[in-house]
Scaffold this active site. Structure first.
Site, PDB file in Angstrom:
ATOM      1  CD  GLU A   3     -35.102  19.182 -49.311  1.00 29.75           C
ATOM      2  OE1 GLU A   3     -35.736  18.140 -49.081  1.00 29.75           O
ATOM      3  OE2 GLU A   3     -33.861  19.208 -49.442  1.00 29.75           O
ATOM      4  CB  ILE A  13     -40.786  10.884 -57.624  1.00 28.83           C
ATOM      5  CG1 ILE A  13     -40.322  12.300 -57.299  1.00 28.83           C
ATOM      6  CG2 ILE A  13     -40.742  10.000 -56.396  1.00 28.83           C
ATOM      7  CD1 ILE A  13     -41.243  13.015 -56.313  1.00 28.83           C
ATOM      8  CB  THR A  22     -38.410  15.504 -57.896  1.00 31.35           C
ATOM      9  OG1 THR A  22     -37.773  16.178 -58.998  1.00 31.35           O
ATOM     10  CG2 THR A  22     -39.105  16.522 -57.022  1.00 31.35           C
ATOM     11  CG  ASN A  60     -34.017  18.098 -45.707  1.00 35.05           C
ATOM     12  OD1 ASN A  60     -33.435  19.125 -46.021  1.00 35.05           O
ATOM     13  ND2 ASN A  60     -34.872  17.496 -46.520  1.00 35.05           N
ATOM     14  N   PRO A  61     -31.023  16.372 -45.137  1.00 36.44           N
ATOM     15  CG  PRO A  61     -30.727  14.046 -45.091  1.00 36.44           C
ATOM     16  CD  PRO A  61     -31.733  15.117 -44.795  1.00 36.44           C
ATOM     17  CB  CYS A  62     -31.276  17.517 -50.208  1.00 38.69           C
ATOM     18  SG  CYS A  62     -30.767  15.904 -50.814  1.00 38.69           S
ATOM     19  N   GLY A 100     -33.611  10.328 -43.337  1.00 32.39           N
ATOM     20  CA  GLY A 100     -32.314  10.979 -43.380  1.00 32.39           C
ATOM     21  C   GLY A 100     -32.188  11.902 -42.188  1.00 32.39           C
TER      22      GLY A 100
END
Length: 706
Positions: free
Chosen positions: A176, A358, A355, A172-174, A19
């Site tokens: 964090e 996962i 997550t 990054n995309p999210c 990403g």
């Protein structure tokens, strides 16, 4: 050239399964003079659309489209265009966007003054604008669509471990993982639910087991950096210079439940502080050990660690009411002495990353999020079955209030509120995301952030009925409590907004009374032999749908619905909807009320038509009627219809689906059709695990554009 080089690199990164995050803050503003051509610049938003279109065409890792983060500094002259760039809910669908807030902006907001907008081409001030005005626009747009979020750039750079290499401008995309240009980070998560021993009789945290797992995971993630095949040399160079790792967690809500501590409590916040500090402490110890064996990260010299008293990249603030967890003592001074003597293998070691998939595989709650539903109904070919949180099932059986009927009841509601068979103390423990006060969502993120090197991926979930003022309060509280960024999502805010004529509540109530008279009280108006109208073609997963709308005296009078090539059952069902709509119209029903009932109904595989997602045949019919109303109103296509600012729950036939139930009004999963939720900054399916933006465990290529 820099922009289109970045576009080429983005394609390579997405193709490899990564990403990308971008700062568009260095692009000159719209209408700025371009001396080489004597033309004018088109501005950052126009280039974002190019990146979005490219992402649409490139399947990530050969499976699905990649994800992007777009950030623009709040002092960029085009900030207002950026704030509203996703307002139509069609544009930039492959981007999460966040406003890069500066300390200057936040001070101006606090003092209700203006701040300067600066042209990045020459550093000159173009104008001054009210900070309060811009902040209100951010909050209004976030309330409406969930975008933009906010990232606090100066705070991120306050904890930048290698400032000698440059300023961090993007994530990054999210959100964090704040990263330098072309930097990447590999991420991993520990299931905290596995580190509670003695449950249910005398539950305690297994500190020894957690410490050993943290050390092993830290070593593993460092190995990944060397084993990884990087898609670009620039990414490999900066990643290996800093060797950042991002160890995080999942199963946080599970751990709290097993400990008997409510998520929305001062005790819960304190447990978060203690667990986060413990994980970071042991990751740093292991990174020191790795430095002894393998050497420090190459960019150590000049970093925040390169001093007699090394600085650590987190605030260390402790939240909540103290809980005695029998945690072993932590000696941070010995950590600093170890760094001074041996160095550190990894510039950062802790990140709380998404997550979604996962955690489903592991049977754990997602990240540091609360539960989104205690249970849900899973539909399969042979029927409907309740999928119930295993901890709730265990508690129900242990406390002797379990029954199959209760499990199905809970599954249909998704939450325990209003279910009398469940004891109050159990309801308190199993509160879901939309039942938790916004303050505790923000405070929980802040409690983890205080001991996290990088940042925390978490969504501040709000009920559909939340106000713009509540959004503003959450954003301000996130800043005050020390978060590095914030993303909110008001439940149902990304669903299609139906056409609304602006009639008052009283008028709507009167109309409702008229159409709900007892049977026999209203007869449909007679149909003339000749009527005129229009036919609208819509795409559905069952084939092309043709919706014919006929008028009488300038108003919608009857509707015929026909599917192209389809089976007899679905064709009959479609015809029945048209007949019932016609009957409703002929007894005086408000067309907008009909549209509201149809739009948003899920079923089958969603399809796209002219940038609009079609969820089902009924949804397509509702959207066709809405399109008709827009055309009749004389509005051109580019104009937005008047929209209602709230979604009202249906009065009949929707038991258990209320405006504060999980997934109310949300888009549906393209894989299984279940309502999507926003978790850890990403649209995610709680049933099958589909995620719009979750990548593999390696995030590649945060970059800025020159």
């Amino acid at each position: 050239d820099g922009i289109f080089d970045a576009l080429k690199n983005t394609a390579i990164i997405h193709k490899s399964g990564g990403g990308t995050g971008f700062s568009f803050s260095r692009i000159r503003p719209k209408n700025d003079i371009v001396k080489s051509t004597m033309g004018v610049a088109s501005g950052p938003v126009s280039f974002m659309k190019i990146f979005d279109a490219a992402t649409e065409q490139i399947k990530q890792g050969g499976r699905r489209r990649g994800a992007n983060m777009g950030i623009l500094r709040v002092d960029h002259p085009d900030i207002e265009e950026f704030i509203t760039c996703k307002a139509d809910m069609k544009t930039l669908q492959n981007f999460n966007i966040s406003v890069g807030a500066t300390e200057e902006f936040m001070k101006a907001l606090k003092n209700d003054t203006t701040y300067k907008l600066i042209n990045p081409r020459n550093g000159q001030v173009t104008s001054e604008v009210s900070a309060k005005k811009i902040f209100q626009e951010i909050c209004q747009q976030a309330w409406t669509t969930g975008d933009p979020g906010m990232v606090f750039l100066d705070r991120i750079n306050q904890y930048n471990p290698t400032p000698q290499l440059g300023e961090i401008e993007s994530t990054n995309p999210c959100g964090e993982q704040p990263l330098l240009p072309y930097e990447s980070c590999n991420l991993g998560s520990i299931n905290l639910g596995h580190f509670v021993k003695g449950y249910p009789q005398s539950p305690k945290i297994d500190w020894e087991g957690l410490a050993e797992t943290v050390k092993l995971a830290t070593r593993f993630l460092d190995d990944v950096i060397d084993a990884n095949a990087f898609p670009l040399k620039e990414i490999e160079r900066i990643t290996k210079a800093n060797r950042k790792t991002g160890l995080g967690v999942m199963g946080w809500a599970d751990m709290l439940i097993m400990l008997g501590i409510p998520y929305d409590s001062e005790e819960g916040l304190n447990v978060a502080s203690q667990v986060a500090e413990f994980i970071n402490y042991h990751s740093k110890l292991e990174s020191i050990e790795l430095a002894k064996e393998r050497g420090s990260f190459p960019a150590f010299k000049g970093s925040i660690y390169d001093s007699e008293q090394p600085t650590l990249p987190f605030s260390g603030r402790v939240f909540g009411k103290n809980v005695d967890l029998n945690r072993p003592p932590l000696d941070w001074q010995s950590v600093k002495e170890g760094i001074r003597k041996y160095g550190l293998r990894n510039a950062d070691t802790i990140t709380i990353a998404p997550t979604g998939t996962i955690s489903m595989i592991a049977g754990a709650s997602s990240g540091i999020e609360p539960l989104f539903a205690v249970a849900y109904v899973k539909k399969v070919s042979v029927g409907e079955f309740p999928e119930v949180n295993p901890l709730f099932q265990e508690v129900a059986k242990r406390l002797d209030f379990y029954s199959d009927d209760l499990m199905m009841k809970v599954s249909r509601a998704g939450k325990l509120e209003g279910i009398n068979e469940v004891p109050d103390e159990v309801k308190r423990l199993f509160k879901t995301a939309l039942e938790i006060d916004v303050h505790y969502h923000v405070a929980m993120q802040a409690a983890w952030q205080a001991f996290v090197d990088n940042a925390v991926s978490k969504t501040i979930n709000m009920r559909n009925s939340a106000t713009v003022d509540e959004v503003a309060k959450a954003y301000l509280e996130a800043y005050e409590l020390g978060c590095k960024g914030i993303t909110i999502y008001r439940d149902g805010s990304r669903s299609v907004q139906v056409l609304y004529t602006g009639s008052t509540a009283e008028q709507k109530n009167e109309q409702k009374k008229e159409v709900t008279k007892e049977a026999g009280g209203i007869l449909p108006e007679a149909r003339p032999s000749v009527l005129s109208g229009m036919t609208i073609k819509m795409k559905t997963d069952s084939g092309n749908l043709y919706v014919t709308i006929n008028e009488k005296d300038g108003r919608m009078f009857e509707v015929f619905t026909t599917l192209g090539k389809s089976g007899a059952a679905i064709a009959a069902f479609t015809e029945a909807i048209g007949r019932l709509i016609s009957l409703s119209l002929r007894i005086g029903a408000d067309p907008n009320a009909i549209i509201k009932e149809l739009v948003g109904i899920r079923g089958g595989e969603p399809v796209w038509q002219e940038g609009e997602k079609i969820l089902s045949v009924p949804d397509a019919i509702g959207k066709a009627l809405s399109k008709y109303m827009e055309l009749k109103s004389g509005k051109v296509e580019s104009q937005k219809p008047l929209v209602s600012l709230s979604l009202e729950k249906s009065q009949e036939g929707h038991e258990g689906l209320e405006d504060d139930s999980w997934g109310y009004g949300n888009p549906t999963c393209p894989e299984c059709g279940s309502p999507l939720i926003v978790s850890e900054g990403c649209m995610t399916c709680p049933v099958c695990g589909w995620s719009k933006c979750e990548r593999g465990r390696t995030d590649l290529g945060a970059a800025f554009l020159n």
